[in-house]
Design an enzyme around this catalytic site. Structure first.
Site, PDB file in Angstrom:
ATOM      1  N   ARG A  98       0.628  -1.315   0.275  1.00 32.98           N
ATOM      2  CA  ARG A  98       0.128  -0.264   0.084  1.00 32.98           C
ATOM      3  C   ARG A  98       0.589   1.147  -0.076  1.00 32.98           C
ATOM      4  O   ARG A  98       0.518   2.445   0.010  1.00 32.98           O
ATOM      5  CB  ARG A  98      -1.041  -0.049   1.159  1.00 32.98           C
ATOM      6  CG  ARG A  98      -1.765   1.216   1.170  1.00 32.98           C
ATOM      7  CD  ARG A  98      -2.446   1.203   2.542  1.00 32.98           C
ATOM      8  NE  ARG A  98      -3.672   2.314   3.072  1.00 32.98           N
ATOM      9  CZ  ARG A  98      -4.762   2.589   3.338  1.00 32.98           C
ATOM     10  NH1 ARG A  98      -5.031   1.626   4.629  1.00 32.98           N
ATOM     11  NH2 ARG A  98      -5.355   3.949   3.559  1.00 32.98           N
ATOM     12  N   ASN A 152     -10.388  -3.180  -0.996  1.00 31.26           N
ATOM     13  CA  ASN A 152     -10.638  -2.570  -2.432  1.00 31.26           C
ATOM     14  C   ASN A 152      -9.494  -2.247  -3.627  1.00 31.26           C
ATOM     15  O   ASN A 152      -8.274  -3.476  -3.281  1.00 31.26           O
ATOM     16  CB  ASN A 152     -10.132  -0.627  -1.245  1.00 31.26           C
ATOM     17  CG  ASN A 152     -10.579  -0.850  -0.737  1.00 31.26           C
ATOM     18  OD1 ASN A 152     -12.144  -0.030  -0.901  1.00 31.26           O
ATOM     19  ND2 ASN A 152     -10.606  -0.208   0.458  1.00 31.26           N
ATOM     20  N   CYS A 173     -19.475  -1.179   1.132  1.00 26.04           N
ATOM     21  CA  CYS A 173     -18.261  -0.186   1.786  1.00 26.04           C
ATOM     22  C   CYS A 173     -18.619   0.060   2.661  1.00 26.04           C
ATOM     23  O   CYS A 173     -20.075  -0.003   2.871  1.00 26.04           O
ATOM     24  CB  CYS A 173     -17.501   0.563   0.430  1.00 26.04           C
ATOM     25  SG  CYS A 173     -17.162   2.370   0.974  1.00 26.04           S
ATOM     26  N   HIS A 203     -16.696   5.438  -3.312  1.00 25.98           N
ATOM     27  CA  HIS A 203     -15.807   5.883  -3.532  1.00 25.98           C
ATOM     28  C   HIS A 203     -15.539   6.976  -4.829  1.00 25.98           C
ATOM     29  O   HIS A 203     -14.759   7.955  -4.824  1.00 25.98           O
ATOM     30  CB  HIS A 203     -14.532   5.473  -3.214  1.00 25.98           C
ATOM     31  CG  HIS A 203     -13.871   4.502  -2.604  1.00 25.98           C
ATOM     32  ND1 HIS A 203     -12.627   3.964  -1.664  1.00 25.98           N
ATOM     33  CD2 HIS A 203     -14.806   4.193  -1.253  1.00 25.98           C
ATOM     34  CE1 HIS A 203     -12.608   3.731  -0.963  1.00 25.98           C
ATOM     35  NE2 HIS A 203     -14.248   3.722  -0.282  1.00 25.98           N
ATOM     36  N   TYR A 256     -14.511  11.074  -0.541  1.00 24.95           N
ATOM     37  CA  TYR A 256     -13.473  10.877  -1.789  1.00 24.95           C
ATOM     38  C   TYR A 256     -12.964  11.627  -2.860  1.00 24.95           C
ATOM     39  O   TYR A 256     -12.055  11.648  -3.781  1.00 24.95           O
ATOM     40  CB  TYR A 256     -13.175   9.152  -1.946  1.00 24.95           C
ATOM     41  CG  TYR A 256     -12.628   8.217  -1.209  1.00 24.95           C
ATOM     42  CD1 TYR A 256     -13.295   8.109  -0.453  1.00 24.95           C
ATOM     43  CD2 TYR A 256     -11.761   8.162  -1.266  1.00 24.95           C
ATOM     44  CE1 TYR A 256     -12.727   7.322   0.410  1.00 24.95           C
ATOM     45  CE2 TYR A 256     -10.723   7.014  -0.301  1.00 24.95           C
ATOM     46  CZ  TYR A 256     -11.889   6.436   0.276  1.00 24.95           C
ATOM     47  OH  TYR A 256     -11.312   5.242   1.666  1.00 24.95           O
TER      48      TYR A 256
HETATM   49  C1  G6P Z   1     -12.606   4.253   4.071  1.00 29.67           C
HETATM   50  C2  G6P Z   1     -13.141   3.268   2.964  1.00 29.67           C
HETATM   51  C3  G6P Z   1     -12.377   2.146   2.856  1.00 29.67           C
HETATM   52  C4  G6P Z   1     -10.999   2.221   3.870  1.00 29.67           C
HETATM   53  C5  G6P Z   1     -10.988   3.523   4.438  1.00 29.67           C
HETATM   54  C6  G6P Z   1      -8.645   3.052   4.646  1.00 29.67           C
HETATM   55  O1  G6P Z   1     -13.470   3.856   5.179  1.00 29.67           O
HETATM   56  O2  G6P Z   1     -14.358   3.402   2.967  1.00 29.67           O
HETATM   57  O3  G6P Z   1     -12.406   1.602   1.930  1.00 29.67           O
HETATM   58  O4  G6P Z   1     -10.793   1.215   3.466  1.00 29.67           O
HETATM   59  O5  G6P Z   1     -10.922   4.071   4.607  1.00 29.67           O
HETATM   60  O6  G6P Z   1      -8.912   3.279   6.084  1.00 29.67           O
HETATM   61  P1  G6P Z   1      -7.382   3.141   6.237  1.00 29.67           P
HETATM   62  O7  G6P Z   1      -7.662   3.370   7.826  1.00 29.67           O
HETATM   63  O8  G6P Z   1      -7.071   1.697   6.231  1.00 29.67           O
HETATM   64  O9  G6P Z   1      -6.489   4.068   5.680  1.00 29.67           O
END
Ligand code: G6P
Length: 439
Positions: A98, A152, A173, A203, A256
């Site tokens: 990531r 994702n 989601c 998103h 987003y």
């Molecule tokens: C949001 C999105 C999710 C994503 C998450 C990431 O809630 O809806 O799809 O995975 O944020 O959160 P993080 O704490 O991993 O950055």
């Protein structure tokens, strides 16, 4: 779904720090959703996390006196065999991958984000083949099961499963439930009193109708949202929306959308963070380290509140709610990712869209939208969906041409030069996870 008194759920990516939230949800709803076997599946690289999370899950179940047997395994087929629901919450390459997804675009002065833009493209390339392998295993071992995909970029991954598998797939989601909770906060009511209608893709969805306690507040809420704080997810900077912009749009953008409509401010923040906190992956690594230290505590037998620091908080509410509505043939309405089938008339029928859907024993059925949208929404949605369609083909076939076109098309990349440079870096840095691109 046939009515059974003994359900089996397989969680692919079971070592995730989110899993205790899912276990909490299954415990709370066990009277309406009789899950008796919960298989937590991970890969060798996630073995330690799986054991820590699995031990906590067992303590949670025991403390609650719930009759849920928890199995930990690296053997996906053992978990999938005879499952009623398979949920996917995996991260191919773990958080290091990531971090690369987020840093490569930033190197070229573009938004670097987990699911949006070139970062999401990069994650999709290595995730889609794994998800389709899971679908193949399900076709053989659990052909009537539902695949509930959280992985994702959820919309693109769900679209790949819808296009390349016969398995009943629904994309999930936590953003829609998150928005309902935020709106409820604004009005001081329970989230159950808030009903929203969204149109879009994962998103990248616009909220076009908001009803609070029976009153349509769609117009007035846009005025409230202007300049307001709190309309974002934990992982997205809470930059305020401009009132004139919201009025001109006539709909509420999702969290987003900041990466599109406020691109330069969001990029400036990301660049600044690079020199301090690092990217979101670096922040999450620290949150995860703290969470797993907590999870190791043999006294802990509940989901710790610290889990709500993650952006994906409340995803369990979504997952368990969906399983329960399918199992109980509830016919309620939930916002999920499904095959378009003409609901959004200007998008192809076979793509994934994120809209309100009626949930029953057969799955999720998209509901006619109460209003259409103009070019101000149609334009961006059509462009990003075209990028997603190309991304699916690039990921499934290892097609470099489609990959280049996908990146060049995305509004957060946008040129042939940037597409070529980023694709080169992505294929090089993720080579181990991209067998479909090996010559
Ligand atoms: C949001 C999105 C999710 C994503 C998450 C990431 O809630 O809806 O799809 O995975 O944020 O959160 P993080 O704490 O991993 O950055």
């Amino acid at each position: 779904m046939a009515r059974k008194e003994h359900l089996k759920v397989a969680v692919i990516g079971g070592g995730s720090s989110y899993t205790p939230e899912l276990v909490e949800g299954l415990i709370k709803r066990r009277s309406e959703l009789p899950v008796k076997e919960l298989y937590l599946v991970d890969v060798e690289a996630g073995r330690e996390k799986l054991e820590i999370v699995g031990a906590l899950a067992r303590r949670m179940v025991e403390k609650a006196g719930a009759d849920i047997r928890i199995y930990l395994t690296l053997d996906r087929t053992e978990a999938i065999r005879g499952a009623d629901f398979v949920t996917t919450q995996l991260r191919v390459g773990q958080l290091d991958a990531r971090g690369r997804d987020e840093r490569i675009p930033l190197k070229y002065g573009c938004i670097g984000q987990e699911t949006t833009g070139a970062g999401g493209f990069s994650k999709a390339l290595r995730t889609i083949p794994v998800i389709l392998d899971i679908c193949k295993e399900m076709e053989e071992l659990a052909p009537d099961a539902f695949l509930l995909n959280f992985t994702n970029p959820a919309g693109i991954v769900t679209e790949a499963a819808l296009k390349y598998s016969k398995i009943k797939t629904i994309g999930l989601c936590n953003l829609p439930i998150g928005l309902r909770m935020q709106i409820a906060e604004f009005y001081g009511v329970d989230a159950s009193k808030v009903h929203i209608e969204m149109i879009g893709i994962n998103h990248l969805n616009w909220t076009t109708k908001i009803v609070v306690d029976g009153e349509d507040v769609s117009e007035s809420f846009l005025a409230k949202a202007a300049g307001a704080k709190g309309l974002t997810m934990k992982n997205i900077s809470d930059l305020e929306w401009d009132g004139d912009f919201l009025q001109s749009l006539g709909a509420l953008p999702c969290s987003y959308h900041r990466y599109y409509y406020m691109r330069d401010d969001m990029l400036a923040e990301q660049m600044e963070d690079l020199g301090t906190d690092g990217t979101r992956a670096d922040v999450v690594k620290r949150v995860e380290a703290e969470l797993f230290e907590l999870y190791k505590d043999p006294i802990l037998a509940i989901k710790p509140p610290q889990l709500e620091q993650r952006g994906g908080a409340y995803y369990s509410e979504v997952a368990v709610n969906l399983m329960s509505s399918i199992y109980n043939n509830r016919k309620d309405i939930q916002t999920v990712n499904v095959r378009n089938n003409g609901i959004i008339p200007f998008l192809p029928d076979d793509v994934s869209v994120e809209v309100n859907s009626l949930i029953d024993a057969e799955g999720a059925h998209p509901i006619q939208l109460s209003r259409s949208v103009g070019p101000e929404i149609r334009g961006l949605m059509t462009l990003v969906k075209a990028y997603e369609e190309l991304t699916v083909e690039a990921a499934v076939h290892g097609d470099r041409k489609k990959a280049l076109q996908a990146l060049a098309l995305h509004p957060l990349v946008g040129t042939a030069e940037l597409a070529r440079s980023m694709l080169r870096d992505i294929l090089e840095q993720h080579e181990a996870y991209l067998p479909q691109f090996r010559q």
